[in-house]
Design an enzyme around this catalytic site. Sequence first.
Site, PDB file in Angstrom:
ATOM      1  N   LYS A   1      -7.315   4.938 -19.545  1.00 15.21           N
ATOM      2  CA  LYS A   1      -7.541   5.327 -20.941  1.00 15.21           C
ATOM      3  C   LYS A   1      -6.283   5.096 -21.779  1.00 15.21           C
ATOM      4  CE  LYS A   1     -11.561   6.229 -19.364  1.00 15.21           C
ATOM      5  NZ  LYS A   1     -11.553   7.004 -18.198  1.00 15.21           N
TER       6      LYS A   1
ATOM      7  N   ARG B   1       0.841  -1.208   0.000  1.00 12.07           N
ATOM      8  CA  ARG B   1       0.000   0.000   0.000  1.00 12.07           C
ATOM      9  C   ARG B   1       0.872   1.253   0.000  1.00 12.07           C
ATOM     10  NH1 ARG B   1      -2.128   2.715   4.348  1.00 12.07           N
ATOM     11  NH2 ARG B   1      -2.208   0.891   5.685  1.00 12.07           N
TER      12      ARG B   1
ATOM     13  N   TYR C   1     -15.160  16.395 -17.055  1.00 15.35           N
ATOM     14  CA  TYR C   1     -15.718  15.034 -16.995  1.00 15.35           C
ATOM     15  C   TYR C   1     -16.793  14.977 -15.902  1.00 15.35           C
ATOM     16  CZ  TYR C   1     -15.822  10.108 -15.618  1.00 15.35           C
ATOM     17  OH  TYR C   1     -16.222   8.856 -15.258  1.00 15.35           O
TER      18      TYR C   1
ATOM     19  N   ASP D   1      -6.103  17.748 -15.942  1.00 14.78           N
ATOM     20  CA  ASP D   1      -6.417  16.370 -16.313  1.00 14.78           C
ATOM     21  C   ASP D   1      -6.019  16.214 -17.783  1.00 14.78           C
ATOM     22  OD1 ASP D   1      -7.648  14.033 -17.200  1.00 14.78           O
ATOM     23  OD2 ASP D   1      -9.422  14.284 -15.937  1.00 14.78           O
TER      24      ASP D   1
HETATM   25  C1  LIG Z   1     -11.135  12.971 -18.594  1.00 14.77           C
HETATM   26  C2  LIG Z   1     -11.363  11.933 -17.547  1.00 14.77           C
HETATM   27  N1  LIG Z   1     -10.799  12.085 -16.342  1.00 14.77           N
HETATM   28  C3  LIG Z   1     -10.984  11.177 -15.352  1.00 14.77           C
HETATM   29  C4  LIG Z   1     -11.764  10.059 -15.548  1.00 14.77           C
HETATM   30  C5  LIG Z   1     -11.950   9.066 -14.426  1.00 14.77           C
HETATM   31  O1  LIG Z   1     -11.127   7.959 -14.628  1.00 14.77           O
HETATM   32  P1  LIG Z   1     -11.418   6.492 -14.080  1.00 14.77           P
HETATM   33  O2  LIG Z   1     -12.649   5.997 -14.755  1.00 14.77           O
HETATM   34  O3  LIG Z   1     -10.171   5.743 -14.422  1.00 14.77           O
HETATM   35  O4  LIG Z   1     -11.617   6.594 -12.615  1.00 14.77           O
HETATM   36  C6  LIG Z   1     -12.361   9.855 -16.791  1.00 14.77           C
HETATM   37  C7  LIG Z   1     -13.196   8.662 -17.029  1.00 14.77           C
HETATM   38  O5  LIG Z   1     -13.823   8.517 -18.037  1.00 14.77           O
HETATM   39  C8  LIG Z   1     -12.155  10.815 -17.821  1.00 14.77           C
HETATM   40  O6  LIG Z   1     -12.726  10.684 -19.019  1.00 14.77           O
END
Ligand SMILES: Cc1ncc(COP(=O)(O)O)c(C=O)c1O
Length: 376
Positions: free
Chosen positions: A190, A40, A93, A165
């Site tokens: 992703k 962890r 998002y 992000d």
């Molecule tokens: C731009 C973006 N940031 C963060 C996330 C969250 O990621 P996760 O689904 O791996 O928790 C997503 C999920 O689709 C996303 O599209």
Amino acid sequence: MPHIKPKATPIFQTSVFTFDDLNELELYFEQPGQRYMYSRYANPNSDELANEVNELEGGIGAVVTSSGMSAILTAILAICKAGDHVLCAEEIYGGSAALLNQELSRIGIEVTYVPSEATYTFDALVQPNTQLFLAETMSNPLLLVFDIRKLAEQTKQHGIKLVIDNTFATPVLTNPLSLGADIVIHSVTKYLSGHSDVTAGVVVCQADEDLQRVQKVMLTYGLNLSPFESWLAARGLKTLRLRMKQHCLNALAIAEYLENHQKVEQVWYPGLTNHAQHRLAFEQGNGYFGGMLSFRIKDDAEAVNRFMQGLEQIPFAPSLAGVSTSISYPLGTSHRSLSKEQQQKIGITVGVIRLSVGIEETEELLTDLERGLSKV
Ligand SMILES: Cc1ncc(COP(=O)(O)O)c(C=O)c1O
């Protein structure tokens, strides 16, 4: 034990590491990063992934987490405490908005959304307790491109951190830290892992004080990534550059095809010359425009259903950035939790479909899209 030198990193599928004696335990505390105690806290596979992403993003250190959401949570909690305030780009998002609206608000962290027209003139929204600004390099799903350099000039003036992000752009297109961002996060789920078989996240820092806090939050809240998922993601990451080139090539060809299709009313792709930030996208994206695009057919759910049913190769899968192409439906999935007004304001209507363009042969994809559109 024979002398073994594997070319690929083995999976350290262990929750804990052993010590010979108290001297070894002391060495663990004296040489941070050289030895391991408990997965962890740190694990060789997670460290490998973190180091690789850190190098790609040009940070001073990175921490991997159990998902993109936990990466966003880690970044925010590293900086904010109860009573603090966050600015967030309105085009974000849906999961990030839900985290801020529904959860962080419960523990006393408040949020104000910055309308896209005020992205670089948000002075009036800054409060004495504002700690950070959260935005995406390219927004999901309508591909608004943020000028990170310009945004960073503003956040620096106000003494607040800029958290970007970079999931949609990836470090192949953009390195937000080099443009002035303080922290970069990714949903590693992703493009970075790329094969739709991992859920993971990463937080990359520019300053040592942020890195220390990010590490502390990750391990105290238990937001760590498992050794196996770290290994899978690190494996996928090895082909990131190659994959991104093909994602981008296919996406541009498809955007041009859709733009000229009579059943398609609008296409959002930064690679199209009529995209409002085409020039910025070109410069900030290293000449690439990414593998994500959205388009609108008739604002009629039945037409959307017929399109989906008409596709033979491309599935409806509410995620993105895998090697095979998929479509998603923002109104019913990623942006479902937004109010009707927010959805309307951003432009997410009934006919908007998001396409995550994979790395197949371009012709195959165009043929399948034509099959779908012919049913609309
Ligand atoms: C731009 C973006 N940031 C963060 C996330 C969250 O990621 P996760 O689904 O791996 O928790 C997503 C999920 O689709 C996303 O599209």
